[in-house]
Structures are given as structure tokens and as C-alpha cells.
Design an enzyme around this catalytic site. Structure first.
Site, mmCIF file in Angstrom:
data_model
loop_
_atom_site.group_PDB
_atom_site.id
_atom_site.type_symbol
_atom_site.label_atom_id
_atom_site.label_comp_id
_atom_site.label_asym_id
_atom_site.label_seq_id
_atom_site.Cartn_x
_atom_site.Cartn_y
_atom_site.Cartn_z
ATOM 1 N N SER A 175 16.163 31.241 34.492
ATOM 2 C CA SER A 175 16.079 32.101 33.301
ATOM 3 C C SER A 175 16.398 31.309 32.036
ATOM 4 C CB SER A 175 16.980 33.324 33.434
ATOM 5 O OG SER A 175 18.337 32.977 33.404
ATOM 6 N N HIS A 203 26.779 25.674 30.864
ATOM 7 C CA HIS A 203 27.799 26.051 31.836
ATOM 8 C C HIS A 203 28.315 27.449 31.478
ATOM 9 C CE1 HIS A 203 31.054 25.326 34.710
ATOM 10 N NE2 HIS A 203 31.850 25.895 33.832
HETATM 11 C C1 GAR Z 1 23.467 29.846 34.571
HETATM 12 O O1 GAR Z 1 24.456 30.831 34.397
HETATM 13 C C2 GAR Z 1 24.035 28.470 34.283
HETATM 14 O O2 GAR Z 1 24.969 28.456 33.234
HETATM 15 C C3 GAR Z 1 24.711 28.168 35.594
HETATM 16 O O3 GAR Z 1 23.812 28.633 36.569
HETATM 17 C C4 GAR Z 1 23.057 29.726 36.037
HETATM 18 C C5 GAR Z 1 21.594 29.404 36.192
HETATM 19 O O4 GAR Z 1 20.808 30.515 35.859
HETATM 20 N N1 GAR Z 1 24.969 26.765 35.740
HETATM 21 C C6 GAR Z 1 26.008 26.286 36.392
HETATM 22 O O5 GAR Z 1 26.828 26.985 36.951
HETATM 23 C C7 GAR Z 1 26.093 24.779 36.421
HETATM 24 N N2 GAR Z 1 27.329 24.357 36.965
HETATM 25 P P1 GAR Z 1 19.248 30.316 35.604
HETATM 26 O O6 GAR Z 1 18.682 29.554 36.800
HETATM 27 O O7 GAR Z 1 18.724 31.736 35.573
HETATM 28 O O8 GAR Z 1 19.054 29.590 34.316
#
Ligand code: GAR
Length: 199
Positions: free
Chosen positions: A14, A110
């Protein structure tokens, strides 16, 4: 000239979608030239393909060790003449060797207000700690996990009755605004200026 960006993902993507959408503006200073996933089933690959962005799967499970995986990653990024790497839900730790090769050119998002709550399950960590506010951070990646210079942050309230899921959703909505803004500043003005104008 727009900066050439690779987005590294492991899942839903996303944040990748938010970056793709922002980069469609003619005056956005970066273009997403490729999306790389370490997981073949990552939904973000479909999002990228939908926008005709080159996608690559580099499945860490098929490599003998972390160095071999990162070498394949490095080669793909170099071949695509990538200038900035955006980690967007990329759930592999990158070694100091890789990070130093790309020093000052890797950004990460993060889901906490760093330096609070590093590592995994950070929304649950925030709930367990009883903080009244959490949020998200875009920072430059250094060899230490979730530790590099902060480019931008957005805060959200932690509400009574929140679960890790409800808090994650509230934080994600802010991530989708924060990451495109931070990448734009970084692409336009470089590291030092992006840090000075941190939001
Ligand atoms: C997001 O909340 C990002 O901040 C987190 O994973 C999610 C990915 O969502 N990242 C971490 O935790 C990295 N350590 P997405 O795939 O929908 O962008």
C-alpha cells in the site's frame, strides 16, 4: 531529471501504491523504475504490473545465504540504474555490506515514532507500552536496524480499545502521505537538505 527509484516490498504494497500515485504528477522529482519483492506472492507486484512498472522477484529462499541474495539484489538495482532505494514493507534485514554499498541512498518507512519501538510488531509494542501517541517515520537506512537519520514523521493518537490492527490502519493512512513527501524532498534536494527540512 527525475531520480530513478526502486521500491522493495514483501507484501501488500500500500505504501508502494502511494508512491506510484504521487509519482504520476508531472512535476514529481522521482520515477519508480522497478519494484522488487523477496516474496513471490506479494500483492504489491500486481499493483506495480498494473502500472506497467518492471517487477522482479528475488526470492531469498532460493539463495544459499544472505550475501548471495543481496548480490542478486545489487545486480538488479545496478542494471536498472537505480539512484534511490525505497524500502516499503520490505521484511528482510539488509547487511552492513549491502547498506554501505548504497550508503545514503536507501530510505525506509517504519510504523512507529522512532527511536521508539524498533523491530517487529511495533504497533503491539506501542500498545503494551501504553503510549498515547504513535505514528510513522521515514528515515535513511544505516547498518543499525531502524536507526538512521530521520527525514519525516507523522503522529497519530492511540485510542482506548485499540488493537494492533486498528492502530496499524490509522498509522498506515499517515504513512501514505508521509512517504511520498519525504521521497520528493530527498529526490529533489539530497540527504543533507532533506534532513534540515524534516517534517
Ligand atoms: C507498513 O506499515 C510499513 O511501515 C511496515 O510494514 C507495512 C507495509 O505495508 N514496515 C515495517 O514494519 C518495516 N520494518 P504495505 O506493504 O501495505 O506498504
Amino acid at each position: 531529471m527525475k531520480k530513478r527509484v526502486a521500491v522493495l516490498i514483501s507484501g501488500s504494497g500500500s505504501n508502494l501504491q502511494a508512491l506510484i500515485d504521487a509519482a504520476q504528477a508531472p512535476d514529481y522529482p522521482a520515477e519508480i523504475v522497478c519494484v522488487i519483492s523477496n516474496r513471490p506472492a506479494a500483492y504489491g507486484l500486481k499493483r506495480a504490473a498494473h502500472h506497467n512498472i518492471d517487477t522482479h522477484i528475488i526470492d531469498h529462499k532460493l539463495f544459499e545465504n544472505r550475501d548471495a541474495f543481496e548480490q542478486a539484489l545489487h545486480e538488479k538495482l545496478a542494471a536498472a540504474k537505480v539512484e534511490i532505494i525505497c524500502l516499503a514493507g520490505f521484511m528482510r534485514i539488509l547487511t552492513a555490506g549491502f547498506v554501505n554499498q548504497w550508503a545514503g541512498r536507501i530510505l525506509n518507512i517504519h510504523p512507529s515514532l522512532l527511536p521508539a519501538f524498533k523491530g517487529l510488531n511495533v504497533q503491539q509494542q506501542a500498545l503494551d507500552a501504553g503510549v498515547k501517541e504513535s505514528g510513522c517515520t521515514v528515515h535513511v537506512v544505516t547498518p543499525d536496524l531502524d536507526d538512521g537519520p530521520i527525514i519525516g514523521q507523522r503522529a497519530v493518537p492511540v485510542k482506548a480499545g485499540d488493537t494492533a490492527e486498528t492502530l496499524s490502519e490509522r498509522i498506515l493512512r499517515e504513512e501514505h502521505m508521509l512517504y511520498p513527501q519525504c521521497l520528493a524532498r530527498f529526490a529533489l534536494n539530497g540527504l543533507e537538505a532533506a534532513l534540515k527540512t524534516a517534517s
